[in-house]
Design a protein around this motif. Sequence first.
Motif, mmCIF file in Angstrom:
data_model
loop_
_atom_site.group_PDB
_atom_site.id
_atom_site.type_symbol
_atom_site.label_atom_id
_atom_site.label_comp_id
_atom_site.label_asym_id
_atom_site.label_seq_id
_atom_site.Cartn_x
_atom_site.Cartn_y
_atom_site.Cartn_z
ATOM 1 N N GLU A 196 -0.784 16.611 -14.728
ATOM 2 C CA GLU A 196 -0.720 17.096 -16.100
ATOM 3 C C GLU A 196 0.272 16.283 -16.930
ATOM 4 O OE1 GLU A 196 0.201 21.212 -18.631
ATOM 5 O OE2 GLU A 196 0.104 21.241 -16.439
ATOM 6 N N TYR A 197 1.424 15.961 -16.319
ATOM 7 C CA TYR A 197 2.433 15.188 -17.056
ATOM 8 C C TYR A 197 2.024 13.720 -17.168
ATOM 9 C CZ TYR A 197 6.784 12.785 -18.179
ATOM 10 O OH TYR A 197 7.724 11.975 -18.770
ATOM 11 N N TYR A 198 1.671 13.106 -16.042
ATOM 12 C CA TYR A 198 1.426 11.661 -16.052
ATOM 13 C C TYR A 198 0.123 11.277 -16.742
ATOM 14 C CZ TYR A 198 5.514 10.895 -13.188
ATOM 15 O OH TYR A 198 6.815 10.840 -12.737
ATOM 16 N N GLY A 234 0.813 -1.209 0.000
ATOM 17 C CA GLY A 234 0.000 0.000 0.000
ATOM 18 C C GLY A 234 0.845 1.256 0.000
ATOM 19 N N ALA A 235 1.914 1.245 0.792
ATOM 20 C CA ALA A 235 2.776 2.425 0.897
ATOM 21 C C ALA A 235 3.426 2.762 -0.441
ATOM 22 C CB ALA A 235 3.850 2.191 1.957
ATOM 23 N N VAL A 236 3.987 1.759 -1.094
ATOM 24 C CA VAL A 236 4.713 1.991 -2.351
ATOM 25 C C VAL A 236 3.755 2.377 -3.479
ATOM 26 C CG1 VAL A 236 6.176 0.948 -4.113
ATOM 27 C CG2 VAL A 236 6.600 0.468 -1.696
ATOM 28 N N ILE A 237 2.697 1.583 -3.659
ATOM 29 C CA ILE A 237 1.749 1.856 -4.739
ATOM 30 C C ILE A 237 1.024 3.186 -4.506
ATOM 31 C CG2 ILE A 237 -0.359 1.070 -5.885
ATOM 32 C CD1 ILE A 237 0.546 -1.805 -5.257
ATOM 33 N N GLY A 238 0.577 3.393 -3.270
ATOM 34 C CA GLY A 238 -0.153 4.614 -2.958
ATOM 35 C C GLY A 238 0.706 5.859 -3.056
ATOM 36 N N ALA A 239 1.948 5.772 -2.588
ATOM 37 C CA ALA A 239 2.835 6.936 -2.653
ATOM 38 C C ALA A 239 3.128 7.318 -4.095
ATOM 39 C CB ALA A 239 4.132 6.642 -1.912
ATOM 40 N N ARG A 240 3.284 6.309 -4.944
ATOM 41 C CA ARG A 240 3.540 6.584 -6.353
ATOM 42 C C ARG A 240 2.320 7.210 -7.026
ATOM 43 N NH1 ARG A 240 6.904 8.440 -9.909
ATOM 44 N NH2 ARG A 240 6.668 7.559 -12.001
ATOM 45 N N LEU A 241 1.153 6.616 -6.814
ATOM 46 C CA LEU A 241 -0.069 7.148 -7.401
ATOM 47 C C LEU A 241 -0.381 8.538 -6.843
ATOM 48 C CD1 LEU A 241 -2.423 4.014 -7.448
ATOM 49 C CD2 LEU A 241 -1.366 5.153 -9.400
ATOM 50 N N GLY A 242 -0.098 8.723 -5.555
ATOM 51 C CA GLY A 242 -0.345 10.015 -4.937
ATOM 52 C C GLY A 242 0.457 11.122 -5.580
ATOM 53 N N HIS A 243 1.721 10.853 -5.854
ATOM 54 C CA HIS A 243 2.563 11.862 -6.513
ATOM 55 C C HIS A 243 2.028 12.162 -7.913
ATOM 56 C CE1 HIS A 243 6.085 14.013 -7.981
ATOM 57 N NE2 HIS A 243 6.025 13.244 -9.058
ATOM 58 N N CYS A 244 1.714 11.124 -8.645
ATOM 59 C CA CYS A 244 1.277 11.307 -10.033
ATOM 60 C C CYS A 244 -0.071 12.016 -10.128
ATOM 61 C CB CYS A 244 1.199 9.951 -10.740
ATOM 62 S SG CYS A 244 2.786 9.085 -10.839
ATOM 63 N N LEU A 245 -0.976 11.738 -9.200
ATOM 64 C CA LEU A 245 -2.310 12.322 -9.249
ATOM 65 C C LEU A 245 -2.387 13.684 -8.577
ATOM 66 C CD1 LEU A 245 -4.479 9.152 -8.461
ATOM 67 C CD2 LEU A 245 -4.055 10.194 -10.689
ATOM 68 N N PHE A 246 -1.713 13.829 -7.430
ATOM 69 C CA PHE A 246 -1.833 15.062 -6.653
ATOM 70 C C PHE A 246 -0.864 16.162 -7.078
ATOM 71 C CE2 PHE A 246 -3.147 12.042 -3.019
ATOM 72 C CZ PHE A 246 -4.448 12.002 -3.487
ATOM 73 N N TYR A 247 0.347 15.766 -7.520
ATOM 74 C CA TYR A 247 1.383 16.763 -7.746
ATOM 75 C C TYR A 247 1.816 16.932 -9.201
ATOM 76 C CZ TYR A 247 1.952 16.963 -2.680
ATOM 77 O OH TYR A 247 1.726 17.135 -1.343
#
Length: 274
Positions: free
Chosen positions: A78-80, A62-75
């Motif tokens: 536009e790029y991802y 959860g930590a790895v998958i969520g942290a990755r998705l969180g960066h791509c979606l929240f921050y």
Amino acid sequence: MTYIIWNHDGMLFDLGFYALRWYSLLFALGFVICYYLLKRRFIKEQVPLEKLDKITIYSIAGAVIGARLGHCLFYDFEYYSQHLLEIFLPFQFEPTFEFIGYRGLASHGGGIAILIALIICSRKYKMDLLWIFDRLAVVAPIAAASIRFGNFMNSEIIGNPTTVPWAFIFQRVDNIPRHPGQLYEAVVYLIIFGVLYTLNKRQKKGNGFIFGLFMIMVFSARFIIEFFKADQSAFEAGMMINMGQVLSIPFVILGITLMVLKRKEAKADKETEL
């Protein structure tokens, strides 16, 4: 005024065919320490270690998958949104194909995904969810602090410009003295660990109390420290509060709600006994 010069490349060693960064080591070390502390707790409570293994697997995933998705979606949505494969693959396809690893993890995304993963784990293996949350809450600040030390080694998540005597000049970013935001967070998380560890030994309240307190302390601290940190994405420049603060608010509300409910539950139990 003399400031602290920081110019570390973040590399622990590079053998040519294999390189290990401090961030990777500290990320893994945080989980190892948490596992060791939880193992002692499980043994003391005579809880089968098989349960700990399952909780650990779900938490890390959860930590790895969520942290990755969180960066791509929240921050960096536009790029991802235009480079979907790069969300899950450690490669850059434009302007040239290159192995870059995963250069973006967001703690709020990891936190959300861990909660979801543990809900699934508790239901699948018939474990009390708040019982799990309480135990993880005590040690989680250790992992959070370890990750922030890793960010420091990478000269990332830096602070705003300042003239305080302990300011750092992160030369791999610029030559401006800044708040060491990563160290502020790491130290605060270690203090929170000490508080929760102590209270956990004394607390007699029902399951969920420690977890609620953890949510309030960690994400209130995160909200405050964000005022000293530079924005992580360009779109945050016009915001009254940044994305990290916006995402922290629901966690604090959840913690307050849980503690209030537990307090009412404890009061009702006491009146029943009387």
